[in-house]
Design a protein around this motif. Sequence first.
Motif, mmCIF file in Angstrom:
data_model
loop_
_atom_site.group_PDB
_atom_site.id
_atom_site.type_symbol
_atom_site.label_atom_id
_atom_site.label_comp_id
_atom_site.label_asym_id
_atom_site.label_seq_id
_atom_site.Cartn_x
_atom_site.Cartn_y
_atom_site.Cartn_z
ATOM 1 N N MET A 1 29.427 32.847 32.340
ATOM 2 C CA MET A 1 30.116 33.808 32.333
ATOM 3 C C MET A 1 29.376 35.205 32.759
ATOM 4 O O MET A 1 28.375 35.334 31.900
ATOM 5 C CB MET A 1 31.175 34.444 31.361
ATOM 6 N N ASN A 2 29.391 35.708 33.779
ATOM 7 C CA ASN A 2 28.595 36.755 34.129
ATOM 8 C C ASN A 2 28.881 38.185 33.290
ATOM 9 O O ASN A 2 29.863 38.624 33.148
ATOM 10 C CB ASN A 2 28.752 37.513 35.704
ATOM 11 N N ALA A 3 27.648 38.326 32.487
ATOM 12 C CA ALA A 3 28.038 39.709 31.384
ATOM 13 C C ALA A 3 28.306 41.076 32.332
ATOM 14 O O ALA A 3 29.180 41.600 31.690
ATOM 15 C CB ALA A 3 26.613 39.764 30.505
ATOM 16 N N GLU A 4 27.757 41.125 33.414
ATOM 17 C CA GLU A 4 28.197 42.437 34.004
ATOM 18 C C GLU A 4 29.488 42.478 34.347
ATOM 19 O O GLU A 4 30.215 43.312 34.428
ATOM 20 C CB GLU A 4 27.082 42.529 35.543
ATOM 21 N N TYR A 5 30.228 41.384 35.027
ATOM 22 C CA TYR A 5 31.493 40.959 35.147
ATOM 23 C C TYR A 5 32.361 41.532 33.945
ATOM 24 O O TYR A 5 33.416 42.101 33.900
ATOM 25 C CB TYR A 5 31.915 39.765 35.852
ATOM 26 N N CYS A 6 31.968 40.937 32.825
ATOM 27 C CA CYS A 6 32.435 41.177 31.535
ATOM 28 C C CYS A 6 32.683 42.713 31.210
ATOM 29 O O CYS A 6 33.717 43.332 31.037
ATOM 30 C CB CYS A 6 31.923 40.596 30.356
ATOM 31 N N LYS A 7 31.702 43.541 31.667
ATOM 32 C CA LYS A 7 31.743 44.845 31.195
ATOM 33 C C LYS A 7 32.512 45.570 32.109
ATOM 34 O O LYS A 7 33.283 46.365 31.838
ATOM 35 C CB LYS A 7 30.245 45.491 31.293
ATOM 36 N N LYS A 8 32.330 45.134 33.489
ATOM 37 C CA LYS A 8 33.228 46.062 34.279
ATOM 38 C C LYS A 8 34.744 45.680 34.115
ATOM 39 O O LYS A 8 35.613 46.647 34.396
ATOM 40 C CB LYS A 8 32.756 45.646 35.654
ATOM 41 N N ALA A 9 35.034 44.407 33.885
ATOM 42 C CA ALA A 9 36.385 44.150 33.704
ATOM 43 C C ALA A 9 37.033 44.819 32.510
ATOM 44 O O ALA A 9 38.106 45.367 32.352
ATOM 45 C CB ALA A 9 36.584 42.724 33.632
ATOM 46 N N LEU A 10 36.204 44.987 31.309
ATOM 47 C CA LEU A 10 36.490 45.767 30.215
ATOM 48 C C LEU A 10 36.693 47.168 30.203
ATOM 49 O O LEU A 10 37.826 47.521 29.950
ATOM 50 C CB LEU A 10 35.322 45.460 29.018
ATOM 51 N N GLU A 11 36.022 47.710 31.219
ATOM 52 C CA GLU A 11 36.366 49.138 31.762
ATOM 53 C C GLU A 11 37.679 49.175 32.154
ATOM 54 O O GLU A 11 38.441 50.245 31.979
ATOM 55 C CB GLU A 11 35.254 49.641 32.498
ATOM 56 N N GLY A 47 30.236 28.760 44.479
ATOM 57 C CA GLY A 47 29.321 28.596 43.397
ATOM 58 C C GLY A 47 29.765 29.389 42.120
ATOM 59 O O GLY A 47 28.955 29.543 41.177
ATOM 60 N N MET A 48 30.961 29.972 42.080
ATOM 61 C CA MET A 48 31.685 30.538 40.926
ATOM 62 C C MET A 48 32.252 29.894 40.176
ATOM 63 O O MET A 48 33.062 29.123 40.336
ATOM 64 C CB MET A 48 32.268 31.970 41.309
ATOM 65 N N GLY A 49 32.147 30.081 38.617
ATOM 66 C CA GLY A 49 32.962 29.289 37.819
ATOM 67 C C GLY A 49 34.403 30.155 37.685
ATOM 68 O O GLY A 49 34.687 31.250 38.125
ATOM 69 N N ALA A 50 35.199 29.501 36.887
ATOM 70 C CA ALA A 50 36.707 30.056 36.967
ATOM 71 C C ALA A 50 36.770 31.109 36.235
ATOM 72 O O ALA A 50 37.413 32.236 36.411
ATOM 73 C CB ALA A 50 37.754 28.896 36.347
ATOM 74 N N ALA A 51 35.806 31.254 35.066
ATOM 75 C CA ALA A 51 35.892 32.579 34.337
ATOM 76 C C ALA A 51 35.295 33.887 35.080
ATOM 77 O O ALA A 51 35.990 35.140 35.062
ATOM 78 C CB ALA A 51 34.913 32.365 33.191
ATOM 79 N N ASP A 52 34.337 33.729 35.967
ATOM 80 C CA ASP A 52 33.824 34.563 36.717
ATOM 81 C C ASP A 52 34.766 35.101 37.939
ATOM 82 O O ASP A 52 34.881 36.166 38.104
ATOM 83 C CB ASP A 52 32.488 34.129 37.480
ATOM 84 N N ILE A 53 35.476 33.971 38.434
ATOM 85 C CA ILE A 53 36.505 34.275 39.292
ATOM 86 C C ILE A 53 37.693 35.203 38.801
ATOM 87 O O ILE A 53 37.971 36.226 39.475
ATOM 88 C CB ILE A 53 37.122 32.986 40.129
ATOM 89 N N ALA A 54 38.057 34.825 37.472
ATOM 90 C CA ALA A 54 39.193 35.557 36.909
ATOM 91 C C ALA A 54 38.660 36.953 36.559
ATOM 92 O O ALA A 54 39.359 37.901 36.902
ATOM 93 C CB ALA A 54 39.504 34.909 35.606
#
Length: 86
Positions: A1-11, A47-54
């Motif tokens: 899971m991409n940490a940058e995606y996590c931060k942006k999604a949390l925002e 090349g993306m996992g399901a969590a990254d897609i979500a």
Amino acid sequence: MNAEYCKKALEKVGNPNVLINLVSRRVRQLNSGGGGISRPLLADVTGMGAADIALLEIIEEKVGWDLPELAETERPANNTKKKKKH
């Protein structure tokens, strides 16, 4: 899971608990393998996992959610019990 995606999604979402629920539900949908709702809402997911897609779907506002309004709770009446004297 991409940490940058996590931060942006949390925002976008604001609440980490809600984000976890959104991502886990969407990952289950993506992994179910059925039609319609189980397909990614993004054009290129190579090349993306399901969590990254979500997460990316949340960031790009392809997935919506509603938070229920918090009802103002009332405190129960203060029922003081009388102590028995022995």
